[in-house]
Write an enzyme that holds these catalytic residues in place. Structure first.
Site, PDB file in Angstrom:
ATOM      1  N   LYS A  15       0.857  -1.176   0.000  1.00 14.28           N
ATOM      2  CA  LYS A  15       0.000   0.000   0.000  1.00 14.28           C
ATOM      3  C   LYS A  15       0.893   1.226   0.000  1.00 14.28           C
ATOM      4  O   LYS A  15       1.695   1.428   0.917  1.00 14.28           O
ATOM      5  CB  LYS A  15      -0.906  -0.003   1.226  1.00 14.28           C
ATOM      6  CG  LYS A  15      -1.765   1.240   1.348  1.00 14.28           C
ATOM      7  CD  LYS A  15      -2.722   1.133   2.517  1.00 14.28           C
ATOM      8  CE  LYS A  15      -3.496   2.427   2.697  1.00 14.28           C
ATOM      9  NZ  LYS A  15      -4.429   2.336   3.821  1.00 14.28           N
ATOM     10  N   LYS A  40      -2.177  -1.486  -3.931  1.00 16.99           N
ATOM     11  CA  LYS A  40      -3.078  -0.340  -3.790  1.00 16.99           C
ATOM     12  C   LYS A  40      -2.264   0.938  -3.795  1.00 16.99           C
ATOM     13  O   LYS A  40      -1.289   1.018  -3.033  1.00 16.99           O
ATOM     14  CB  LYS A  40      -3.849  -0.463  -2.487  1.00 16.99           C
ATOM     15  CG  LYS A  40      -4.672   0.741  -2.136  1.00 16.99           C
ATOM     16  CD  LYS A  40      -5.194   0.632  -0.750  1.00 16.99           C
ATOM     17  CE  LYS A  40      -5.865   1.951  -0.401  1.00 16.99           C
ATOM     18  NZ  LYS A  40      -6.240   2.047   0.957  1.00 16.99           N
TER      19      LYS A  40
HETATM   20  C1  PBG Z   1      -7.373   3.226   5.668  1.00 16.76           C
HETATM   21  C2  PBG Z   1      -7.644   3.099   4.219  1.00 16.76           C
HETATM   22  C3  PBG Z   1      -7.472   4.075   3.223  1.00 16.76           C
HETATM   23  C4  PBG Z   1      -7.962   3.510   2.052  1.00 16.76           C
HETATM   24  C5  PBG Z   1      -8.385   2.217   2.352  1.00 16.76           C
HETATM   25  N1  PBG Z   1      -8.162   1.967   3.702  1.00 16.76           N
HETATM   26  C6  PBG Z   1      -7.031   5.478   3.255  1.00 16.76           C
HETATM   27  C7  PBG Z   1      -5.722   5.884   3.734  1.00 16.76           C
HETATM   28  O1  PBG Z   1      -4.757   5.103   3.829  1.00 16.76           O
HETATM   29  O2  PBG Z   1      -5.648   7.063   4.056  1.00 16.76           O
HETATM   30  C8  PBG Z   1      -8.022   4.205   0.732  1.00 16.76           C
HETATM   31  C9  PBG Z   1      -9.070   3.711  -0.197  1.00 16.76           C
HETATM   32  C10 PBG Z   1      -9.414   4.628  -1.297  1.00 16.76           C
HETATM   33  O3  PBG Z   1      -8.830   5.703  -1.519  1.00 16.76           O
HETATM   34  O4  PBG Z   1     -10.347   4.256  -2.024  1.00 16.76           O
HETATM   35  N2  PBG Z   1      -6.103   2.904   6.061  1.00 16.76           N
HETATM   36 ZN    ZN Z   2      -5.669   3.726   8.108  1.00 13.56          ZN
END
Ligand code: PBG
Ligand code: ZN
Length: 331
Positions: A198, A251
């Site tokens: 991520k 992601k």
């Molecule tokens: C929480 C999380 C996030 C997303 C999924 N789980 C946001 C972040 O890391 O700030 C992003 C999903 C999206 O943008 O569709 N940790």
């Molecule tokens: Zn988070």
């Protein structure tokens, strides 16, 4: 016979008949996971301005929203809790048995016994400071203290009936900590779909508005992966294989097809691509400005993720599958 003029690839493209017979199958609906934002209250569907077509829903409205997708054979749902009241420094309301996600899981399970239910496991939506973990006295995210909170949250989701938990906090060791705690609680069959690679991305903006989870100060750069470093990105996912992840994930999705493809080559684990809020919002903004057809933009991006090696696609387009892939839905 190895090249032009004997070889002409345009022969494949001259007629609809030939194009049809050679066309690759569209990704089937069972490969799609729809992210849902769940809020407290009753009878409320609150539109998310930055994500047209998506809303925050109260628990009582979930079944009606999910039902048409179940009929079409969607793969599953991924739940995010959105809380207004009750946030604290350590995100205590994330692991309550009567918490928002826990209640949503029980409701969906009771309505759709066979639907795959996954839950996001992270503290950012539940902490006052909006970081994904617990802070230490100097204000930095404390990795090892956070592990216990994530594991406890995951177990509460499993207890409510989730098929799988999806840790997204990017703490080192989170998959291992969650696996151990699940197994201790006899949840040996609960899947872990790790947000294994991520990135610290600019594409999460609309989600943070939707989930009310933006960090109050600072960024997520101390835990999310730097997008310029290919090798760290691969290591992140491979470490999660060793920690016991059942499903890996990349992601955001479309900017990271190289990473998706390389992880696909390195492991036989199922691999998910999360097409994030910014990707979704950009396509809609472009279509609304007249720069492209919305369904065509969605379709091309989704097919690209499959081609690069995604088995599962987590996407906000999942609730519009039938209009994006009409031929697959023509039953
Ligand atoms: C929480 C999380 C996030 C997303 C999924 N789980 C946001 C972040 O890391 O700030 C992003 C999903 C999206 O943008 O569709 N940790
Ligand atoms: Zn988070």
């Amino acid at each position: 016979m190895n090249g032009f003029p004997d070889v002409r690839l345009r022969r494949y493209r001259q007629t609809q008949r030939v194009r049809d017979v050679l066309r690759m199958p569209a990704p089937a609906p069972n490969r799609f996971i729809w992210p849902i934002f769940v809020i407290d209250g009753d009878g409320t569907k609150s539109a998310i301005d930055a994500m047209p077509g998506q809303s925050r829903l109260t628990v009582d409205l979930l079944a009606a929203a999910i039902e048409p997708l179940v009929v079409r054979g969607i793969g599953g749902v991924l739940l995010f809790g959105v809380v207004e009241a009750g946030k604290d420094e350590i995100g205590s309301c994330a692991h309550r048995d009567d918490g928002i996600v826990q209640r949503a899981v029980r409701e969906i399970r009771s309505q759709f016994p066979d639907l795959l239910i996954l839950t996001d496991v992270c503290l950012c939506g539940y902490t006052t400071h909006g970081h994904c973990g617990v802070l230490n006295t100097s204000g930095a995210v404390d990795n090892d203290v956070t592990l216990a909170a994530l594991a406890r949250m995951a177990v509460s989701h499993a207890r409510a009936g989730a098929d799988g938990v999806a840790p997204s906090a990017m703490m080192d060791g989170q998959v291992q900590a969650i696996r151990r705690e699940l197994d201790n609680g006899q949840f040996i069959n609960t899947l872990i779909m790790s947000y294994s690679t991520k990135f610290a991305s600019a594409l999460y903006g609309p989600f943070r508005e939707a989930a009310k989870s933006a960090p109050g100060s600072g960024t997520r750069a101390s835990y999310q992966a730097p997008y310029d470093d290919r090798r760290q990105a691969i290591r992140e996912s491979m470490l999660d294989v060793d920690e016991g992840a059942d499903i890996l994930m990349v992601k955001p999705a479309l900017y990271y097809l190289d990473i998706l493809y390389q992880i696909r080559q390195k492991t036989e684990l199922p691999l998910a691509a999360y097409q994030v809020s910014g990707e979704y919002a950009m396509a809609i903004a472009a279509a609304r400005a007249g720069y492209g057809d919305q369904n065509a933009l969605a379709r091309e991006s989704l097919v690209a993720l499959c081609r690069a090696g995604a088995d599962l696609i987590i996407t906000y387009w999942a609730n519009q599958y039938a209009t994006i892939f009409p031929e697959t839905s023509a039953s």
